[in-house]
Design a protein around this motif. Structure first.
Motif, PDB file in Angstrom:
ATOM      1  N   UNK A 109       0.832  -1.202   0.000  1.00 15.56           N
ATOM      2  CA  UNK A 109       0.000   0.000   0.000  1.00 15.56           C
ATOM      3  C   UNK A 109       0.866   1.251   0.000  1.00 15.56           C
ATOM      4  N   UNK A 110       0.216   2.377  -0.218  1.00 13.63           N
ATOM      5  CA  UNK A 110       0.893   3.672  -0.153  1.00 13.63           C
ATOM      6  C   UNK A 110      -0.107   4.734   0.252  1.00 13.63           C
ATOM      7  N   UNK A 111       0.407   5.826   0.805  1.00 12.50           N
ATOM      8  CA  UNK A 111      -0.437   6.972   1.154  1.00 12.50           C
ATOM      9  C   UNK A 111      -0.813   7.719  -0.121  1.00 12.50           C
ATOM     10  N   UNK A 112      -2.087   8.084  -0.233  1.00  8.79           N
ATOM     11  CA  UNK A 112      -2.550   8.833  -1.397  1.00  8.79           C
ATOM     12  C   UNK A 112      -1.912  10.216  -1.425  1.00  8.79           C
ATOM     13  N   UNK A 113      -1.482  10.621  -2.625  1.00  9.22           N
ATOM     14  CA  UNK A 113      -0.916  11.957  -2.795  1.00  9.22           C
ATOM     15  C   UNK A 113      -1.997  13.019  -2.914  1.00  9.22           C
ATOM     16  N   UNK A 114      -3.270  12.592  -3.012  1.00 10.51           N
ATOM     17  CA  UNK A 114      -4.360  13.549  -3.203  1.00 10.51           C
ATOM     18  C   UNK A 114      -5.289  13.631  -2.011  1.00 10.51           C
ATOM     19  N   UNK A 115      -5.477  12.518  -1.304  1.00  9.47           N
ATOM     20  CA  UNK A 115      -6.460  12.479  -0.232  1.00  9.47           C
ATOM     21  C   UNK A 115      -5.808  11.950   1.050  1.00  9.47           C
ATOM     22  N   UNK A 117      -5.964   9.314   2.645  1.00  4.06           N
ATOM     23  CA  UNK A 117      -6.287   7.884   2.627  1.00  4.06           C
ATOM     24  C   UNK A 117      -5.060   7.079   2.230  1.00  4.06           C
ATOM     25  N   UNK A 118      -5.183   5.754   2.380  1.00  2.00           N
ATOM     26  CA  UNK A 118      -4.161   4.823   1.900  1.00  2.00           C
ATOM     27  C   UNK A 118      -4.803   3.871   0.898  1.00  2.00           C
ATOM     28  N   UNK A 119      -4.075   3.580  -0.171  1.00  2.00           N
ATOM     29  CA  UNK A 119      -4.543   2.657  -1.201  1.00  2.00           C
ATOM     30  C   UNK A 119      -3.767   1.342  -1.081  1.00  2.00           C
ATOM     31  N   UNK A 120      -4.506   0.248  -0.991  1.00  2.00           N
ATOM     32  CA  UNK A 120      -3.875  -1.057  -0.797  1.00  2.00           C
ATOM     33  C   UNK A 120      -4.280  -2.001  -1.932  1.00  2.00           C
ATOM     34  N   UNK A 121      -3.315  -2.792  -2.412  1.00  2.00           N
ATOM     35  CA  UNK A 121      -3.549  -3.784  -3.456  1.00  2.00           C
ATOM     36  C   UNK A 121      -3.105  -5.150  -2.959  1.00  2.00           C
ATOM     37  N   UNK A 122      -3.892  -6.194  -3.275  1.00  2.00           N
ATOM     38  CA  UNK A 122      -3.506  -7.562  -2.942  1.00  2.00           C
ATOM     39  C   UNK A 122      -3.863  -8.486  -4.100  1.00  2.00           C
ATOM     40  N   UNK A 123      -2.884  -9.280  -4.554  1.00  5.43           N
ATOM     41  CA  UNK A 123      -3.133 -10.353  -5.513  1.00  5.43           C
ATOM     42  C   UNK A 123      -3.181 -11.655  -4.730  1.00  5.43           C
ATOM     43  N   UNK A 124      -4.317 -12.360  -4.801  1.00  2.00           N
ATOM     44  CA  UNK A 124      -4.438 -13.600  -4.035  1.00  2.00           C
ATOM     45  C   UNK A 124      -4.418 -14.856  -4.898  1.00  2.00           C
ATOM     46  N   UNK A 157      -9.397   0.867   0.172  1.00  2.00           N
ATOM     47  CA  UNK A 157      -9.114   2.248   0.553  1.00  2.00           C
ATOM     48  C   UNK A 157      -9.337   2.357   2.060  1.00  2.00           C
ATOM     49  N   UNK A 158      -8.317   2.827   2.749  1.00  2.00           N
ATOM     50  CA  UNK A 158      -8.392   2.967   4.206  1.00  2.00           C
ATOM     51  C   UNK A 158      -8.122   4.412   4.596  1.00  2.00           C
ATOM     52  N   UNK A 159      -8.531   4.751   5.805  1.00  2.00           N
ATOM     53  CA  UNK A 159      -8.213   6.073   6.339  1.00  2.00           C
ATOM     54  C   UNK A 159      -6.733   6.107   6.708  1.00  2.00           C
ATOM     55  N   UNK A 160      -6.222   7.308   6.955  1.00  2.00           N
ATOM     56  CA  UNK A 160      -4.826   7.432   7.358  1.00  2.00           C
ATOM     57  C   UNK A 160      -4.540   6.665   8.636  1.00  2.00           C
ATOM     58  N   UNK A 161      -5.578   6.460   9.467  1.00  2.00           N
ATOM     59  CA  UNK A 161      -5.423   5.717  10.721  1.00  2.00           C
ATOM     60  C   UNK A 161      -5.533   4.211  10.514  1.00  2.00           C
ATOM     61  N   UNK A 162      -5.833   3.774   9.285  1.00  2.00           N
ATOM     62  CA  UNK A 162      -5.915   2.345   8.997  1.00  2.00           C
ATOM     63  C   UNK A 162      -7.303   1.752   9.026  1.00  2.00           C
ATOM     64  N   UNK A 163      -8.336   2.573   9.138  1.00  2.00           N
ATOM     65  CA  UNK A 163      -9.716   2.075   9.147  1.00  2.00           C
ATOM     66  C   UNK A 163     -10.157   1.818   7.704  1.00  2.00           C
TER      67      UNK A 163
END
Length: 239
Positions: A109-115, A117-124, A157-163
């Motif tokens: 994941x990474x912190x969004x440069x615009x909002x 939030x954090x964007x997370x990706x998972x390939x399962x 998509x999670x909040x900066x706090x991880x929610x």
């Protein structure tokens, strides 16, 4: 008495003289050619089934459509799976088709440069359907491969706090290329290493409760160790 001894002596002398002639009359022993040497030539032809395991990394970029880039991250982790295929050999060239299916845990994941939030990706999971072309040096095979790929993706998509705020899952299709080196160490067994790259086209993704669309771009690189069992054994060639 003397006459008898003279007769015996004369008979022995006659037999001694005749012995070389009898030996000369015997047929010569026939020559037998030594059996030809043989060498086992590994034959890559036939059906095979196997297992694989390794690691990979998916480089992922999130763009908020109409606004700009939110940034990128590498989703990394391990994978394990299996493959089944068929190969046929013509001279030193080897051709094949193969299907492969893997479970995976490539996440990042990474912190969004615009909002905020954090964007997370998972390939399962992922699957590969490929053709192969290779060149064999007896029990050593080098090959390249290419074909279609399918990937099971999950986006969050999670909040900066991880929610967790929103998530969605998708099945994405793309293409793959790769190369490998395989060694036959027994009549039916081979072990090898393989590299694969998966190309995934840009994908527009919408999340429930969020206005707007994320455009997600992904490419996957992975390295695998493979163990195969081939039905059938080596051929025997004389030289």
């Amino acid at each position: 008495m003397k006459k008898t001894l003279l007769l015996v002596t004369a008979s022995l002398v006659a037999l001694g003289a005749a012995a070389p002639a009898v030996a000369a009359d015997l047929a010569a022993r026939p020559y037998t050619k030594a059996p030809a040497m043989v060498a086992a030539i590994y034959d890559w032809s036939g059906f095979y089934i196997g297992i694989n395991g390794g690691g990979g990394s998916a480089h992922t970029t999130w763009d908020f459509v109409g606004t700009g880039s939110e940034g990128s991250h590498n989703a990394t982790g391990g994978t394990v799976g299996g493959q089944v295929g068929y190969r046929w050999q013509s001279g030193q060239f080897v051709f094949g088709v193969e299907g492969q299916g893997n479970w995976a845990d490539f996440s990042g994941d990474n912190a969004s440069a615009l909002f905020a939030t954090r964007n997370r990706t998972k390939i399962d999971s992922f699957g590969l359907i490929t053709g192969q072309v290779g060149y064999a040096w007896n029990n050593v095979l080098a090959y390249v491969k290419g074909g279609a790929a399918v990937v099971g993706d999950k986006y969050e998509i999670s909040s900066a706090a991880g929610v967790l705020l929103a998530s969605t899952s998708q099945t994405r299709w793309g293409g793959t290329i790769g190369a490998g080196l395989e060694v036959g160490f027994a009549p039916n067994w081979s072990v090898g290493v393989e590299y694969n790259h998966i190309f995934l086209a840009d994908k527009d993704v919408t999340f429930a409760g969020f206005a707007g669309t994320e455009r997600i771009r992904q490419d996957v690189d992975m390295g695998l160790v493979r163990l195969n069992y081939k039905f059938g054994g080596p051929i025997i060639a004389k030289y």
